[in-house]
Design a protein around this motif. Structure first.
Motif, PDB file in Angstrom:
ATOM      1  N   VAL A  99       0.753  -1.295  -0.060  1.00 21.28           N
ATOM      2  CA  VAL A  99       0.068   0.193  -0.077  1.00 21.28           C
ATOM      3  C   VAL A  99       0.791   1.274   0.132  1.00 21.28           C
ATOM      4  CG1 VAL A  99      -1.708   1.352   1.369  1.00 21.28           C
ATOM      5  CG2 VAL A  99      -1.878  -1.279   1.119  1.00 21.28           C
ATOM      6  N   ASN A 100       2.079   1.489   0.667  1.00 21.25           N
ATOM      7  CA  ASN A 100       2.808   2.521   0.580  1.00 21.25           C
ATOM      8  C   ASN A 100       3.541   2.593  -0.562  1.00 21.25           C
ATOM      9  OD1 ASN A 100       4.478   4.429   2.108  1.00 21.25           O
ATOM     10  ND2 ASN A 100       6.318   3.008   1.889  1.00 21.25           N
ATOM     11  N   LEU A 101       3.950   1.463  -1.153  1.00 19.17           N
ATOM     12  CA  LEU A 101       4.456   1.492  -2.528  1.00 19.17           C
ATOM     13  C   LEU A 101       3.424   2.004  -3.665  1.00 19.17           C
ATOM     14  CD1 LEU A 101       6.581  -1.834  -2.854  1.00 19.17           C
ATOM     15  CD2 LEU A 101       7.594   0.505  -2.533  1.00 19.17           C
ATOM     16  N   GLN A 102       1.946   1.722  -3.454  1.00 14.37           N
ATOM     17  CA  GLN A 102       1.132   2.192  -4.217  1.00 14.37           C
ATOM     18  C   GLN A 102       1.190   3.774  -3.979  1.00 14.37           C
ATOM     19  OE1 GLN A 102      -1.436   0.309  -6.110  1.00 14.37           O
ATOM     20  NE2 GLN A 102      -1.981   2.498  -6.878  1.00 14.37           N
ATOM     21  N   ARG A 103       1.279   4.028  -2.873  1.00 18.50           N
ATOM     22  CA  ARG A 103       1.188   5.708  -2.710  1.00 18.50           C
ATOM     23  C   ARG A 103       2.298   6.225  -3.340  1.00 18.50           C
ATOM     24  NH1 ARG A 103       3.707   8.847   0.576  1.00 18.50           N
ATOM     25  NH2 ARG A 103       4.777   7.114   1.849  1.00 18.50           N
ATOM     26  N   LEU A 104       3.530   5.719  -3.237  1.00 20.61           N
ATOM     27  CA  LEU A 104       4.664   6.499  -3.730  1.00 20.61           C
ATOM     28  C   LEU A 104       4.422   6.484  -5.376  1.00 20.61           C
ATOM     29  CD1 LEU A 104       7.477   4.923  -1.468  1.00 20.61           C
ATOM     30  CD2 LEU A 104       6.825   7.169  -1.767  1.00 20.61           C
ATOM     31  N   TYR A 105       4.129   5.268  -5.737  1.00 24.58           N
ATOM     32  CA  TYR A 105       3.781   5.277  -7.254  1.00 24.58           C
ATOM     33  C   TYR A 105       2.722   6.595  -7.751  1.00 24.58           C
ATOM     34  CZ  TYR A 105       2.284   3.356 -11.752  1.00 24.58           C
ATOM     35  OH  TYR A 105       1.934   3.336 -13.231  1.00 24.58           O
ATOM     36  N   GLU A 106       1.828   6.599  -7.047  1.00 24.36           N
ATOM     37  CA  GLU A 106       0.756   7.582  -7.233  1.00 24.36           C
ATOM     38  C   GLU A 106       1.228   9.105  -7.181  1.00 24.36           C
ATOM     39  OE1 GLU A 106      -2.096   7.236  -8.687  1.00 24.36           O
ATOM     40  OE2 GLU A 106      -1.910   5.097  -8.271  1.00 24.36           O
ATOM     41  N   ASP A 107       2.331   9.225  -6.213  1.00 18.55           N
ATOM     42  CA  ASP A 107       3.077  10.485  -6.168  1.00 18.55           C
ATOM     43  C   ASP A 107       3.859  10.661  -7.323  1.00 18.55           C
ATOM     44  OD1 ASP A 107       2.299  10.882  -3.505  1.00 18.55           O
ATOM     45  OD2 ASP A 107       4.009  10.126  -2.411  1.00 18.55           O
ATOM     46  N   THR A 108       4.417  10.041  -8.080  1.00 17.46           N
ATOM     47  CA  THR A 108       5.158   9.943  -9.092  1.00 17.46           C
ATOM     48  C   THR A 108       4.216  10.544 -10.261  1.00 17.46           C
ATOM     49  OG1 THR A 108       5.218   7.694 -10.272  1.00 17.46           O
ATOM     50  CG2 THR A 108       6.802   8.355  -8.718  1.00 17.46           C
ATOM     51  N   ARG A 109       3.223   9.942 -10.283  1.00 15.56           N
ATOM     52  CA  ARG A 109       1.928  10.335 -11.330  1.00 15.56           C
ATOM     53  C   ARG A 109       1.354  11.804 -11.103  1.00 15.56           C
ATOM     54  NH1 ARG A 109      -1.925   5.506 -12.578  1.00 15.56           N
ATOM     55  NH2 ARG A 109      -2.198   6.774 -14.415  1.00 15.56           N
ATOM     56  N   ILE A 110       1.318  12.156 -10.015  1.00 13.71           N
ATOM     57  CA  ILE A 110       1.077  13.622  -9.608  1.00 13.71           C
ATOM     58  C   ILE A 110       2.167  14.707 -10.051  1.00 13.71           C
ATOM     59  CG2 ILE A 110       0.535  15.318  -7.717  1.00 13.71           C
ATOM     60  CD1 ILE A 110      -0.757  12.764  -6.258  1.00 13.71           C
ATOM     61  N   GLU A 111       3.540  14.275  -9.580  1.00 11.73           N
ATOM     62  CA  GLU A 111       4.562  15.100  -9.921  1.00 11.73           C
ATOM     63  C   GLU A 111       5.177  15.153 -11.475  1.00 11.73           C
ATOM     64  OE1 GLU A 111       6.037  17.090  -7.784  1.00 11.73           O
ATOM     65  OE2 GLU A 111       4.700  16.650  -6.275  1.00 11.73           O
ATOM     66  N   GLU A 112       4.551  14.015 -12.376  1.00 10.89           N
ATOM     67  CA  GLU A 112       5.401  13.898 -13.539  1.00 10.89           C
ATOM     68  C   GLU A 112       5.146  15.018 -14.391  1.00 10.89           C
ATOM     69  OE1 GLU A 112       1.872  11.523 -15.983  1.00 10.89           O
ATOM     70  OE2 GLU A 112       3.119  10.496 -15.055  1.00 10.89           O
ATOM     71  N   ALA A 113       4.068  15.887 -14.262  1.00  8.14           N
ATOM     72  CA  ALA A 113       3.773  16.982 -15.137  1.00  8.14           C
ATOM     73  C   ALA A 113       5.057  17.652 -15.126  1.00  8.14           C
ATOM     74  CB  ALA A 113       2.723  17.612 -14.908  1.00  8.14           C
ATOM     75  N   TYR A 114       5.877  17.997 -14.049  1.00  5.81           N
ATOM     76  CA  TYR A 114       6.911  18.894 -13.784  1.00  5.81           C
ATOM     77  C   TYR A 114       8.263  18.472 -14.540  1.00  5.81           C
ATOM     78  CZ  TYR A 114       3.950  21.012 -10.214  1.00  5.81           C
ATOM     79  OH  TYR A 114       3.113  21.533  -9.616  1.00  5.81           O
ATOM     80  N   ILE A 115       8.208  17.431 -15.318  1.00  5.62           N
ATOM     81  CA  ILE A 115       9.427  16.907 -16.079  1.00  5.62           C
ATOM     82  C   ILE A 115       9.095  16.900 -17.519  1.00  5.62           C
ATOM     83  CG2 ILE A 115      10.853  14.630 -16.322  1.00  5.62           C
ATOM     84  CD1 ILE A 115       9.656  13.886 -13.690  1.00  5.62           C
ATOM     85  N   PRO A 116      10.357  17.258 -18.261  1.00  3.20           N
ATOM     86  CA  PRO A 116      10.080  17.753 -19.694  1.00  3.20           C
ATOM     87  C   PRO A 116       9.611  16.401 -20.197  1.00  3.20           C
ATOM     88  CG  PRO A 116      12.077  18.426 -18.782  1.00  3.20           C
ATOM     89  CD  PRO A 116      11.767  17.721 -17.890  1.00  3.20           C
ATOM     90  N   ARG A 117       8.852  16.514 -21.151  1.00  3.79           N
ATOM     91  CA  ARG A 117       8.178  15.491 -22.101  1.00  3.79           C
ATOM     92  C   ARG A 117       8.723  14.149 -22.247  1.00  3.79           C
ATOM     93  NH1 ARG A 117       2.771  15.199 -23.168  1.00  3.79           N
ATOM     94  NH2 ARG A 117       2.675  17.531 -23.098  1.00  3.79           N
ATOM     95  N   PRO A 118       9.964  14.199 -23.283  1.00  5.12           N
ATOM     96  CA  PRO A 118      10.829  13.099 -23.632  1.00  5.12           C
ATOM     97  C   PRO A 118      11.412  12.100 -22.282  1.00  5.12           C
ATOM     98  CG  PRO A 118      11.461  14.903 -24.802  1.00  5.12           C
ATOM     99  CD  PRO A 118      10.534  15.514 -23.608  1.00  5.12           C
ATOM    100  N   ILE A 119      11.862  12.853 -21.625  1.00  2.34           N
ATOM    101  CA  ILE A 119      12.388  12.247 -20.344  1.00  2.34           C
ATOM    102  C   ILE A 119      11.096  11.266 -19.652  1.00  2.34           C
ATOM    103  CG2 ILE A 119      13.479  12.493 -18.092  1.00  2.34           C
ATOM    104  CD1 ILE A 119      15.545  12.492 -20.237  1.00  2.34           C
TER     105      ILE A 119
END
Length: 557
Positions: free
Chosen positions: A107-127
């Motif tokens: 469940v903790n890993l699922q939360r961290l996984y969702e955190d990456t999806r929330i933050e991914e918009a700040y990363i340049p698209r190709p990377i």
């Protein structure tokens, strides 16, 4: 009249063009680093799950190698053979208790996984696209490993080892876990590399420690490669880097204080990381002198012992090794700095000399009935390629297939994946490599299937093979299940495509959904399945469930 609107637009365009892309989008270097660190933190936590199981799987391998190889002895065997106080039974139960208890960490890993999806918009698209690919693979592989532990629970609770000739099933589980470790290491390594390509480098005050971490990592990689010459070069580089960092320590600490690091924490981290690096150089020096030996690891290479027991315990050490100290230290900085990734333990399964390597069943043997379980079957990626033309509306066609797919879903394990591609006048991906863990998502996709239009197989095949290749599982059951209610045109280029993909490990099985089996149609579809190195079935309501389960078990391969 002066066109003030045009001047205003031109001025705004010039101003925006003068700014960096990061500032235009609000993506400052610190903001990008924080988003990238979400990915690194997620991968590191998944690595901890692999660390937890590594020692248990290793011990189980050693116990299994000393288990009576004659199955006739197994019923009377009291399991007194012990390694470090662990009997075969206790060892298996210890392993199984960890995955069962890991549902909370999951469940903790699922939360961290969702955190990456929330933050991914700040990363340049190709990377971002590449990062997401490796992040998803890390997540799927972690689920697969935990599910493999569940299979071992069933194996020991039913005492299957007593009737498992040469412990073949057990070794299949262990060898599959070995492949999972290798795949996991590949994807975590690429994720860390991509993070550092996209992020901002460490400031001068922290640059020496970052260099030291990289030198230690290169040494670890060299040891994993087992090339003595490469290990010697990496050892020399590490020794030189350590000497330089030690010499600049007195100037770096004041620099760190200037950019905002607390003096006490910076000094402590410096001391601890230098001590760990010195210990790593001593361990590699011992190896190069031939002094590395541990009786328990006599079955392994010296590099295997050095990698897992000496180097990784200093580099990772459950958040308190070099990476742990570095990552905690950089969080004291007023600006967001990039975290360092942890290294994955090396799992190598050793087979006893009197036990043949587990292999696939004899293809010439009589075809067995499916057992109703996927235990010890290879991990599945089943791509359902479904004809949804108007003729499939009849009750004995698409509805029968949907019901069989829902029944199969009850048998699938969390590590199994399902994709669905439908074709009629055009082709559409309905579901893309969903883990069986997400049952509601798959059920919803199946229930939404409906018939309409004409038949265009070529469009559907291209999409199905693209999915199968994108989510290919090494050593797994990568299979396209083509379901239709009749014959269709298969041009030479389509057959070449099917044959080529079959050679690469993606098989094609064909399901004929019809009450009557017309000989000419059956012959054509059977020939198509043979080209795809798969199987042909005439699917009717009475055998629909058994047919799909058989394909998921890869019984006939």
């Amino acid at each position: 009249m002066i066109p003030w609107g045009r001047f205003l637009l031109i001025g705004m365009g010039w101003l925006l063009s003068s700014l960096s892309p990061h500032h235009v989008m609000g993506h400052t270097p610190s903001r990008i680093n924080r988003a990238l660190n979400r990915y690194v933190d997620f991968a590191n936590e998944c690595t901890h799950a692999f660390w937890t199981l590594h020692g248990q799987l290793e011990t189980l391998n050693q116990v299994a190698n000393r288990y009576p190889q004659n199955p006739a002895l197994a019923p009377g065997f009291q399991m007194e053979d012990q390694i470090e106080g662990q009997t075969l039974l206790n060892t298996l139960q210890g392993i199984c208790a960890i995955p069962a208890g890991s549902r909370r960490p999951l469940v903790n890993l699922q939360r961290l996984y969702e955190d990456t999806r929330i933050e991914e918009a700040y990363i340049p698209r190709p990377i971002r696209s590449n990062l997401n690919t490796h992040r998803d693979e890390i997540w799927y592989i972690t689920i697969e490993l935990l599910a493999r532990g569940d299979s071992l629970i069933a194996y020991i609770e039913r005492e299957d080892y007593r009737y498992d000739t040469g412990l073949q099933t057990l070794y299949q589980h262990l060898l599959y876990a070995e492949r999972l470790f290798d795949r996991f290491r590949h994807h975590t390594t690429r994720l860390y590399q991509l993070s550092h390509e996209a992020g901002s480098p460490a400031p001068d005050g922290l640059k020496d420690l970052a260099l030291l971490v990289r030198a230690c990592r290169q040494t670890i990689w060299a040891v994993r490669g087992r090339e003595r010459g490469s290990i010697q070069i990496a050892y020399q580089d590490l020794t030189e880097t350590l000497r330089q960092v030690q010499g600049r320590r007195s100037t770096r600490l004041p620099e760190m204080a200037v950019i905002g690091f607390p003096v006490e924490q910076a000094a402590t981290a410096y001391e601890d990381m230098l001590e760990y690096a010195e210990e790593m150089t001593r361990a590699v020096a011992q190896y190069l002198r031939g002094e590395i030996r541990e009786p328990r690891y006599d079955s392994y290479s010296p590099e295997y012992f050095l990698y897992n027991q000496r180097l990784l315990t200093l580099f990772n050490h459950y958040r308190y090794g070099m990476t742990g100290y570095y990552n905690r230290l950089q969080r004291f900085s007023p600006q967001a700095l990039l975290s360092e990734g942890e290294e994955v333990p090396w799992l190598e399964i050793v087979l006893p000399t009197q036990t043949p390597t587990p292999s696939l069943p004899d293809t010439n043997a009589p075809r067995p009935e499916p057992r109703g379980s996927l235990e010890a079957s290879p991990t599945n990626h089943l791509v359902f390629l479904l004809d949804v033309s108007a003729s499939m509306k009849k009750p004995d066609k698409l509805p029968v297939l949907k019901e069989a797919m829902l029944d199969l879903l009850e048998q699938l394990r969390p590590e199994d994946r399902v994709s669905i591609v439908v074709y009629s006048g055009e082709a559409q991906v309905v579901l893309e490599a969903a883990s069986a863990l997400y049952r509601d998502q798959i059920v919803d996709a199946i229930n939404r299937l409906a018939s309409s239009g004409e038949t265009r197989l070529d469009l559907g095949l291209k999409k199905a093979y693209r999915l199968a290749e994108t989510y290919y599982l090494p050593g797994g059951n990568n299979r396209i299940l083509l379901a239709s209610d009749g014959a269709f045109e298969t041009r030479r280029r389509i057959r070449r495509l099917i044959s080529h993909k079959a050679e690469s490990g993606i098989k094609l099985s064909v399901l004929l959904l019809s009450r009557t089996e017309i000989p000419r149609t059956a012959s054509q579809l059977r020939d198509l399945a043979r080209t795809g190195r798969g199987n042909y079935y005439h699917m009717i309501p009475e055998n629909a469930r058994r047919t799909l389960l058989t394909e998921a078990q890869a019984v006939f391969d």
